[in-house]
Design a protein around this motif. Structure first.
Motif, PDB file in Angstrom:
ATOM      1  N   GLY A   1      -6.138   2.797 -11.926  1.00 39.94           N
ATOM      2  CA  GLY A   1      -6.709   1.457 -11.846  1.00 39.94           C
ATOM      3  C   GLY A   1      -6.185   0.677 -10.652  1.00 39.94           C
ATOM      4  O   GLY A   1      -6.948  -0.019  -9.967  1.00 39.94           O
ATOM      5  N   SER A   2      -4.903   0.810 -10.372  1.00 36.13           N
ATOM      6  CA  SER A   2      -4.316   0.110  -9.224  1.00 36.13           C
ATOM      7  C   SER A   2      -4.894   0.617  -7.917  1.00 36.13           C
ATOM      8  O   SER A   2      -5.122  -0.166  -6.978  1.00 36.13           O
ATOM      9  N   ALA A   3      -5.149   1.929  -7.832  1.00 36.65           N
ATOM     10  CA  ALA A   3      -5.713   2.488  -6.605  1.00 36.65           C
ATOM     11  C   ALA A   3      -7.099   1.922  -6.328  1.00 36.65           C
ATOM     12  O   ALA A   3      -7.425   1.547  -5.195  1.00 36.65           O
TER      13      ALA A   3
ATOM     14  N   VAL B   1       1.965   7.012  -6.573  1.00 41.16           N
ATOM     15  CA  VAL B   1       0.964   8.005  -6.967  1.00 41.16           C
ATOM     16  C   VAL B   1       1.518   9.412  -6.770  1.00 41.16           C
ATOM     17  O   VAL B   1       1.407  10.284  -7.658  1.00 41.16           O
ATOM     18  N   CYS B   2       2.114   9.663  -5.616  1.00 43.27           N
ATOM     19  CA  CYS B   2       2.680  10.984  -5.339  1.00 43.27           C
ATOM     20  C   CYS B   2       3.789  11.335  -6.323  1.00 43.27           C
ATOM     21  O   CYS B   2       3.855  12.464  -6.828  1.00 43.27           O
TER      22      CYS B   2
ATOM     23  N   LEU C   1       1.217   6.196 -17.165  1.00 47.48           N
ATOM     24  CA  LEU C   1       1.488   5.863 -15.768  1.00 47.48           C
ATOM     25  C   LEU C   1       0.339   6.305 -14.859  1.00 47.48           C
ATOM     26  O   LEU C   1      -0.063   5.580 -13.944  1.00 47.48           O
ATOM     27  N   LEU C   2      -0.207   7.483 -15.116  1.00 43.22           N
ATOM     28  CA  LEU C   2      -1.284   8.003 -14.286  1.00 43.22           C
ATOM     29  C   LEU C   2      -2.533   7.137 -14.373  1.00 43.22           C
ATOM     30  O   LEU C   2      -3.174   6.824 -13.357  1.00 43.22           O
TER      31      LEU C   2
ATOM     32  N   ARG D   1       0.819  -1.215   0.000  1.00 40.91           N
ATOM     33  CA  ARG D   1       0.000   0.000   0.000  1.00 40.91           C
ATOM     34  C   ARG D   1       0.848   1.257   0.000  1.00 40.91           C
ATOM     35  O   ARG D   1       0.610   2.185  -0.779  1.00 40.91           O
ATOM     36  N   ASN D   2       1.850   1.328   0.889  1.00 38.91           N
ATOM     37  CA  ASN D   2       2.677   2.529   0.957  1.00 38.91           C
ATOM     38  C   ASN D   2       3.470   2.747  -0.326  1.00 38.91           C
ATOM     39  O   ASN D   2       3.679   3.888  -0.756  1.00 38.91           O
ATOM     40  N   THR D   3       3.896   1.632  -0.939  1.00 37.13           N
ATOM     41  CA  THR D   3       4.625   1.752  -2.205  1.00 37.13           C
ATOM     42  C   THR D   3       3.723   2.324  -3.292  1.00 37.13           C
ATOM     43  O   THR D   3       4.131   3.192  -4.074  1.00 37.13           O
TER      44      THR D   3
END
Length: 409
Positions: free
Chosen positions: A170-172, A10-11, A164-165, A3-5
């Motif tokens: 989708g991953s989020a 994202v950031c 990438l965005l 999750r943190n990765t």
């Protein structure tokens, strides 16, 4: 992917959409016929959009499920990047960059999500890991965008960013748990709550620290290319971009600051980091004759900036658990203004007094942050009021029920 990765990624990618134009300005100008005097607007468009997003979009994180906000804002940032990539006229490019900057405030929603969903004992550690992605995006964007623009042209930078965005959006949705917000508040109330933060001493103090902190940061990264490109070094743009690697070493080394904040040392860490920040300019100021000292100073400066930044966010999200998005968004307004002011000041100082003048400005900004932090006598984190705008209510209730012990902080 942990999750943190994922949140750090994202950031990194979102903030890169603001800074990606910097190493490609010459190519953009040549392609679209933009004179050198107008190239600064390409960077300003993203920054102006970002400022608007901080005030207008980030407070939504205290009203809606932040997971869906993160995904939606990533897609809209990608739309801005694609508009920029396909632009054949300057106004279309500026509109695309402004749109990307507007929704790049997904960074602050992501940081607020990380703080709100982390266990209280691990909030600082989580913030340190996630905000390392911001630094990676700011510094790494210059290196990656320069390489892509050299190999395939400046448009490729924004195509890659868009891909990438969308992938991260989708991953989020797939990997992050929902983070529903209470439905009783309104958007207007969220904006009013954001304004109310400016009556909170902790918020204002940490905001002023951020202003001076990132003015010093901006003084370095907006001005360092000037002495490096001049005699005796005459480094190329690609060589100057490699200094970002030194910055990454320092900033990523400060990830442990979050653990120190979890242990209750956020304020001492801030003071120590800001003292290091001021001292780093003694080495950075020697860039005109010593690259080794300059590199060492860059490492120390970015370590100090990240350590103080994480500590401040830890204090704010702990003090305002019910409106972490608003607290982070408001804090970042100070960050943006400080970055812009530092960038303007360092180039003006260099024109009149050389790199020594720019370095004096950077050190003065650092000392301003340190003095402000040392005046911080706000209530300890964790003893905050849950009701915005009603400063005395919870304390009076605490005195009646516990004999005043809960209000002693």
């Amino acid at each position: 992917m942990g999750r943190n990765t994922l949140l750090a990624a994202v950031c990194a990618v979102a903030v890169a959409s603001i800074y990606a134009a910097q190493p490609a300005l010459a190519g953009i100008g040549a392609d679209l016929g933009v004179p050198a005097s107008g190239l600064g607007w390409l960077v300003a468009a993203g920054q102006l959009g970002y400022l608007a997003g901080l005030a207008l979009l980030v407070p939504l994180g205290d009203l809606r499920d932040r997971r869906t906000l993160i995904a939606g804002h990533l897609v809209l940032t990608a739309a801005g990047a694609l508009a920029a990539a396909s632009a054949t006229r300057l106004w279309v490019l500026l509109a695309g960059l402004g749109l990307a900057g507007l929704f790049a405030v997904v960074v602050q929603t992501t940081v607020a999500y990380a703080a709100a969903t982390a266990a209280p004992a691990e909030r600082g550690r989580t913030l340190g890991a996630v905000t390392s992605g911001v630094v990676l995006g700011i510094l790494g964007a210059r290196i990656a965008a320069g390489a892509l623009a050299t190999a395939w042209g400046w448009r490729s930078v924004y195509v890659v960013l868009a891909v990438l965005l969308v992938t991260l959006a989708g991953s989020a949705l797939k990997l992050l748990p929902p983070d529903p917000r209470p439905g009783s508040s309104s958007y207007r109330a969220a904006l009013t709550s954001l304004g109310g933060l400016f009556r909170d001493r902790l918020f204002v103090t940490r905001g002023l620290v951020a202003f001076f902190l990132f003015a010093s940061f901006g003084a370095l990264w907006s001005g360092l290319a000037l002495p490096l490109a001049a005699a005796p070094w005459r480094l190329s743009a690609a060589q100057i971009g490699l200094f970002g690697l030194a910055g990454l070493v320092g900033a990523l080394g400060a990830a442990r600051a979050g653990r120190w904040a979890d242990a209750g040392f956020a304020r001492p860490v801030t003071a120590g980091a800001l003292a290091l920040l001021a001292l780093s300019w003694l080495a950075i100021g020697q860039a005109s004759w010593s690259l080794g000292l300059a590199v060492a100073g860059v490492v120390v400066l970015d370590f100090a900036v990240q350590a103080a930044h994480v500590s401040s966010q830890h204090l704010l999200t702990t003090a305002h658990p019910d409106r972490t998005s608003g607290a982070i968004g408001g804090y970042m307004l100070f960050y943006s203004l400080g970055s812009a002011f530092g960038a303007a000041a360092t180039t003006a100082a260099y024109a009149t007094a050389g790199w020594a003048g720019s370095s004096v400005f950077g050190a003065v900004f650092a000392l301003g942050a340190l003095v402000t932090a040392l005046t911080d006598r706000a209530r300890p984190a964790g003893r905050c009021r849950s009701a915005p705008g009603r400063p005395g209510r919870s304390r009076r209730r605490a005195r009646r029920t516990t004999g005043g012990r809960a209000a002693s902080g």
